[in-house]
Design an enzyme around this catalytic site. Structure first.
Site, PDB file in Angstrom:
ATOM      1  N   LEU A  36       0.829  -1.214   0.000  1.00 19.92           N
ATOM      2  CA  LEU A  36       0.000   0.000   0.000  1.00 19.92           C
ATOM      3  C   LEU A  36       0.864   1.266   0.000  1.00 19.92           C
ATOM      4  O   LEU A  36       0.787   2.085   0.902  1.00 19.92           O
ATOM      5  CB  LEU A  36      -1.000   0.001   1.172  1.00 19.92           C
ATOM      6  CG  LEU A  36      -1.992  -1.164   1.181  1.00 19.92           C
ATOM      7  CD1 LEU A  36      -2.939  -1.072   2.371  1.00 19.92           C
ATOM      8  CD2 LEU A  36      -2.806  -1.219  -0.124  1.00 19.92           C
ATOM      9  N   GLU A 142       9.158  -1.597 -22.002  1.00 21.73           N
ATOM     10  CA  GLU A 142      10.190  -0.561 -21.843  1.00 21.73           C
ATOM     11  C   GLU A 142      11.592  -1.153 -21.653  1.00 21.73           C
ATOM     12  O   GLU A 142      12.580  -0.446 -21.794  1.00 21.73           O
ATOM     13  CB  GLU A 142       9.820   0.389 -20.692  1.00 21.73           C
ATOM     14  CG  GLU A 142       8.455   1.017 -20.938  1.00 21.73           C
ATOM     15  CD  GLU A 142       8.111   2.197 -20.051  1.00 21.73           C
ATOM     16  OE1 GLU A 142       9.020   2.881 -19.567  1.00 21.73           O
ATOM     17  OE2 GLU A 142       6.898   2.422 -19.862  1.00 21.73           O
ATOM     18  N   TYR A 165      13.531   3.347 -14.134  1.00 18.56           N
ATOM     19  CA  TYR A 165      12.416   2.394 -14.033  1.00 18.56           C
ATOM     20  C   TYR A 165      12.659   1.189 -14.942  1.00 18.56           C
ATOM     21  O   TYR A 165      12.638   0.037 -14.497  1.00 18.56           O
ATOM     22  CB  TYR A 165      11.090   3.075 -14.403  1.00 18.56           C
ATOM     23  CG  TYR A 165       9.982   2.107 -14.745  1.00 18.56           C
ATOM     24  CD1 TYR A 165       9.433   1.269 -13.777  1.00 18.56           C
ATOM     25  CD2 TYR A 165       9.489   1.988 -16.058  1.00 18.56           C
ATOM     26  CE1 TYR A 165       8.423   0.351 -14.095  1.00 18.56           C
ATOM     27  CE2 TYR A 165       8.490   1.082 -16.384  1.00 18.56           C
ATOM     28  CZ  TYR A 165       7.961   0.267 -15.397  1.00 18.56           C
ATOM     29  OH  TYR A 165       6.974  -0.635 -15.706  1.00 18.56           O
TER      30      TYR A 165
END
Ligand code: NAD
Ligand code: TYD
Length: 351
Positions: A36, A142, A165
């Site tokens: 979370l 990606e 990323y």
């Protein structure tokens, strides 16, 4: 009955996957492990929280004890690993957490899966596992880097990531591959193009633009807006993952995409039109550093070998998606309150 550990199930694609699987299979059990973070939202799963086939565990994929406990307590036979830091812009300003969550988290899960599924966990030569187990790594197109005007990514395209990323996702893919090669762990990797649909956090292009249109806030288009992404409705991504779980050959990588290449500015114009706003809202802003120019997925392998096809046309998928955000303003308002406002100021007002 299969018991699936879904990591990151409170995020955008993970929560759509939990819904998809519970709706498709009456006899499965899903254990959702999610830390979370800002991107995880249990409101995405309100309607399943009392379902007897669904369990939520709040925890971090990097926490070995928690992961081991889940394998022991629930008899997990399948892992679908979504949990990740997923936003390129955030990876440019704060790369460390991407390396930690995306790379080390994957390592912890693989290791726990290997130990719990191995028929002889103390034998380093053992390549035998319990029947029917599988680890599926949810990766991204990606990892292949950027394309010029022509060409498409196939599963054998060189890995050439450009952002922190995508570099972290590539590293994770290579660790998954190593567990397959060295230990014979039954793994698959899926590499999907850009997703859109319900429950996407409004820091990503499509929900951000819809939200800004509704609020009459300028639409920040990076650079010349001519970067191309290959869009897929999230429910088609979920059905593709399900197909790979069922039929994917062990050790294989499968690209997932729906042949929907669009320039960013086309998407922005479509959203302006769908929300009844005009182009005066468009603001061209400074480009993202290292911005990948074009992605395009060759989906031949998954369509011909496994028989998967996407169901949504781009036009229908976008119409439904815009409508979903217009119908779910309470969800949107909740996720854009608080920390989102600070993020937005840092990202767009200081540029
Ligand atoms: P998201 O950011 O919406 O959700 C990520 C989820 O992971 C959140 O619920 C978050 O709380 C959880 N999480 C983050 N760090 C965690 C940790 N350390 N331990 C446990 N949970 C943690 O991401 P998304 O868009 O749903 O993407 C899910 C996966 O799919 C990612 O692995 C991403 O790389 C991949 N992917 C995304 C797209 C896309 O277009 N969104 C395309 C291809 C692949
Ligand atoms: P994004 O949704 O962040 O996905 P990704 O970077 O993983 O492809 O961005 C999609 C495209 O939209 C990308 O080329 C960057 C561009 N973009 C903008 O032009 N403005 C924005 O405010 C955002 C968030 C993205």
């Amino acid at each position: 009955m299969h018991t699936i550990l879904v990591t990151g199930g409170a995020g955008f694609i993970g929560s759509n996957f939990v819904h998809y699987m519970l709706n498709t299979y009456p006899d499965i059990r899903i254990v959702n492990l999610d830390a979370l973070t800002y991107a995880g939202n249990l409101e995405n799963l309100r309607d399943v929280e009392s379902d007897a086939h669904y369990v939520f565990v709040k925890g971090d994929v990097r926490d070995k004890e928690t992961v081991d406990r889940i394998f022991e307590n629930y008899g997990i036979d399948t892992v679908v690993h979504f949990a990740a830091e997923s936003h390129v812009d955030r990876s440019i300003t704060h790369p460390e957490v991407f390396l930690s969550t995306n790379i080390l988290g994957t390592g912890v899960l693989l290791d726990s899966a290997k130990r719990h599924w191995s028929l002889r966990p103390d034998d380093k030569y053992c390549r035998e596992y319990q029947d029917g187990v599988k680890y599926l790594q949810v990766s991204t197109d990606e990892v292949y880097g950027a394309l010029g005007k022509t060409g498409m990514f196939t599963e054998t395209s060189p890995l050439s990531p450009n952002s922190p990323y995508s570099a972290s996702k590539t590293s994770a893919d290579l660790i998954v591959r190593a567990y397959g090669e060295t230990y014979g762990l039954p793994v698959n990797i899926t590499r999907c193009s850009n997703n859109y649909g319900p429950y996407q956090f409004p820091e990503k292009l499509i929900p951000l633009m819809i939200h800004n249109c509704v609020q009459n806030i300028p639409l920040p288009v990076y650079g010349d807006g001519m970067q191309i992404r290959d869009w897929l409705h999230v429910s088609d991504h979920c059905s593709a993952i399900d197909t790979v779980l069922q039929k994917g050959r062990i050790g294989e990588v499968y690209n997932i995409g729906g042949n929907n290449e669009k320039a960013n500015i086309e998407i922005v114009r479509l959203i302006l039109h769908a929300t009844g706003k005009d182009e005066s809202l468009i603001r061209y802003v400074k480009d993202r550093p290292g911005h990948d120019r074009r992605y395009a997925i060759d989906n031949t392998k998954i369509t011909t070998e496994l028989g998967w096809t996407p169901k949504y046309t781009f036009e229908q998928g976008m119409a439904d998606t815009v409508q979903w955000y217009l119908n779910n303003t309470a969800w949107v308002e909740h996720v854009v309150s608080g920390a989102y406002q600070n993020y937005y100021k840092e990202m767009y007002e200081k540029a």
